[in-house]
Design a protein around this motif. Structure first.
Motif, PDB file in Angstrom:
ATOM      1  N   ASN A  28       0.808  -1.241  -0.144  1.00 18.91           N
ATOM      2  CA  ASN A  28       0.002  -0.005  -0.076  1.00 18.91           C
ATOM      3  C   ASN A  28       0.803   1.445   0.122  1.00 18.91           C
ATOM      4  O   ASN A  28       0.330   2.175  -0.415  1.00 18.91           O
ATOM      5  N   VAL A  29       2.096   1.333   0.187  1.00 19.33           N
ATOM      6  CA  VAL A  29       2.973   2.322   0.212  1.00 19.33           C
ATOM      7  C   VAL A  29       3.428   2.692  -1.366  1.00 19.33           C
ATOM      8  O   VAL A  29       4.045   1.742  -1.909  1.00 19.33           O
ATOM      9  N   PRO A  30       3.150   3.583  -1.711  1.00 20.15           N
ATOM     10  CA  PRO A  30       3.341   3.949  -3.257  1.00 20.15           C
ATOM     11  C   PRO A  30       4.733   3.921  -3.440  1.00 20.15           C
ATOM     12  O   PRO A  30       5.648   4.340  -2.666  1.00 20.15           O
ATOM     13  N   LYS A  31       5.284   3.307  -4.679  1.00 23.05           N
ATOM     14  CA  LYS A  31       6.723   3.210  -4.762  1.00 23.05           C
ATOM     15  C   LYS A  31       7.520   4.500  -5.227  1.00 23.05           C
ATOM     16  O   LYS A  31       8.652   4.672  -5.101  1.00 23.05           O
ATOM     17  N   HIS A  32       6.437   5.484  -5.772  1.00 22.25           N
ATOM     18  CA  HIS A  32       7.043   6.867  -6.238  1.00 22.25           C
ATOM     19  C   HIS A  32       6.233   7.934  -5.832  1.00 22.25           C
ATOM     20  O   HIS A  32       5.054   7.846  -5.402  1.00 22.25           O
ATOM     21  N   GLY A  33       7.007   9.073  -5.934  1.00 25.35           N
ATOM     22  CA  GLY A  33       6.227  10.157  -5.189  1.00 25.35           C
ATOM     23  C   GLY A  33       6.366  10.453  -4.032  1.00 25.35           C
ATOM     24  O   GLY A  33       6.684   9.557  -3.236  1.00 25.35           O
ATOM     25  N   PRO A  34       5.782  11.638  -3.415  1.00 24.16           N
ATOM     26  CA  PRO A  34       6.027  11.986  -2.010  1.00 24.16           C
ATOM     27  C   PRO A  34       4.887  11.227  -1.241  1.00 24.16           C
ATOM     28  O   PRO A  34       3.762  10.957  -1.834  1.00 24.16           O
ATOM     29  N   VAL A  35       5.124  10.750  -0.032  1.00 25.12           N
ATOM     30  CA  VAL A  35       4.576   9.823   0.923  1.00 25.12           C
ATOM     31  C   VAL A  35       4.620  10.309   2.353  1.00 25.12           C
ATOM     32  O   VAL A  35       5.705  10.606   2.723  1.00 25.12           O
ATOM     33  N   ILE A  36       3.434  10.187   2.981  1.00 28.15           N
ATOM     34  CA  ILE A  36       3.600  10.697   4.558  1.00 28.15           C
ATOM     35  C   ILE A  36       3.031   9.513   5.243  1.00 28.15           C
ATOM     36  O   ILE A  36       1.867   8.921   4.764  1.00 28.15           O
ATOM     37  N   ILE A  37       3.861   8.533   5.889  1.00 32.14           N
ATOM     38  CA  ILE A  37       3.451   7.478   6.629  1.00 32.14           C
ATOM     39  C   ILE A  37       3.035   8.166   7.876  1.00 32.14           C
ATOM     40  O   ILE A  37       4.086   8.681   8.652  1.00 32.14           O
ATOM     41  N   CYS A  38       1.785   7.745   8.600  1.00 30.15           N
ATOM     42  CA  CYS A  38       1.530   8.307   9.902  1.00 30.15           C
ATOM     43  C   CYS A  38       0.950   7.243  10.831  1.00 30.15           C
ATOM     44  O   CYS A  38       0.155   6.472  10.419  1.00 30.15           O
ATOM     45  N   LEU A 101       9.211  16.377   1.208  1.00 26.72           N
ATOM     46  CA  LEU A 101       8.041  15.851   0.444  1.00 26.72           C
ATOM     47  C   LEU A 101       8.060  16.709  -1.123  1.00 26.72           C
ATOM     48  O   LEU A 101       7.800  15.778  -2.094  1.00 26.72           O
ATOM     49  N   GLU A 102       8.482  17.629  -1.207  1.00 29.89           N
ATOM     50  CA  GLU A 102       8.546  18.309  -2.576  1.00 29.89           C
ATOM     51  C   GLU A 102       9.512  17.641  -3.464  1.00 29.89           C
ATOM     52  O   GLU A 102       9.588  17.607  -4.693  1.00 29.89           O
ATOM     53  N   GLY A 103      10.617  17.090  -2.774  1.00 29.13           N
ATOM     54  CA  GLY A 103      11.543  16.269  -3.299  1.00 29.13           C
ATOM     55  C   GLY A 103      11.177  15.091  -3.745  1.00 29.13           C
ATOM     56  O   GLY A 103      11.932  14.106  -4.413  1.00 29.13           O
ATOM     57  N   GLY A 104       9.821  14.566  -3.531  1.00 26.65           N
ATOM     58  CA  GLY A 104       9.553  13.244  -3.884  1.00 26.65           C
ATOM     59  C   GLY A 104       9.675  12.039  -2.896  1.00 26.65           C
ATOM     60  O   GLY A 104       9.579  10.824  -3.130  1.00 26.65           O
ATOM     61  N   ASN A 105      10.272  12.507  -1.518  1.00 29.95           N
ATOM     62  CA  ASN A 105      10.586  11.614  -0.527  1.00 29.95           C
ATOM     63  C   ASN A 105       9.425  11.248   0.250  1.00 29.95           C
ATOM     64  O   ASN A 105       8.405  11.513   0.244  1.00 29.95           O
TER      65      ASN A 105
END
Length: 201
Positions: A28-38, A101-105
């Motif tokens: 469920n964690v996207p492989k690409h693009g910015p992600v926030i894990i809460c 996040l803007e850096g896609g991390n």
């Protein structure tokens, strides 16, 4: 190999067998693009556990005073942690998080801000909602189910990314968005307790 990779490998070798870690929903964690894990917060060991179970490398916030110690500060920086003042009202930390996040991390957050001594979910701070509303990151709820006891089963569940568009459309507050995120974490915990608890027997 970076310090982050070395630390992740070393901690994995110890924690996976020690706590019999089981990971559910890693896909469920996207492989690409910015992600926030809460995630919920039940132990000081939660950051490394989320760090080793996530398929993405994660940047975490850490208490600012920890960086006052030169050696520890360099170590934390090397494993992609950055300082934040208590209460998540530190503008520099908020800006740093948005830049990540803007850096896609991937940014790892514990919306409660502090660990729960009872394992019950606490009230969220507005910080997670701020990042969710101010970025285009995918918001992935995460539930850690303990106890942190050698030989016991520790389960980490990653839920499906949340749709934050409805919050943005009605101009929801950061606090309201954070509460929505916490509710998704609560659902993960409740579903696990009702459907998967028997697997730990």
């Amino acid at each position: 190999m970076s310090l982050y990779k070395v630390a992740k490998s070393a901690v994995s070798l110890i924690f996976y067998p020690l706590y019999r870690i089981r990971v559910i929903g890693k896909e469920n964690v996207p492989k690409h693009g910015p992600v926030i894990i809460c995630s919920n917060h039940i132990s000081n060991l939660d950051p490394p556990v989320v760090g080793i179970t996530s398929p993405r490398d994660i940047y975490f916030m850490a208490k600012g005073e920890l960086f006052d110690k030169p050696l520890l500060g360099r170590l934390l920086t090397g494993i992609r942690a950055f300082p934040v003042k208590r209460g998540m009202r530190d503008r520099n930390a908020l800006r740093k998080g948005l830049n990540i996040l803007e850096g896609g991390n991937t940014l790892g957050l514990f919306p409660e801000g502090t660990r729960s001594k009872t394992s019950e979910l606490g009230k969220p701070l507005a910080g997670a909602g701020f990042f969710a509303l101010r970025s285009n990151a995918a918001i992935v709820p995460c539930a850690i189910i303990g106890p942190y006891k050698p030989g016991s089963r520790l389960t980490v569940i990653y839920g499906e990314p949340m749709d934050m568009e409805s919050y943005r459309a009605r101009k929801a507050s950061a606090k309201e968005a954070a509460e929505g995120i916490m509710n998704e974490i609560r659902i993960l915990l409740e579903n696990y307790n009702s459907q998967h608890a028997s697997l730990d027997k």
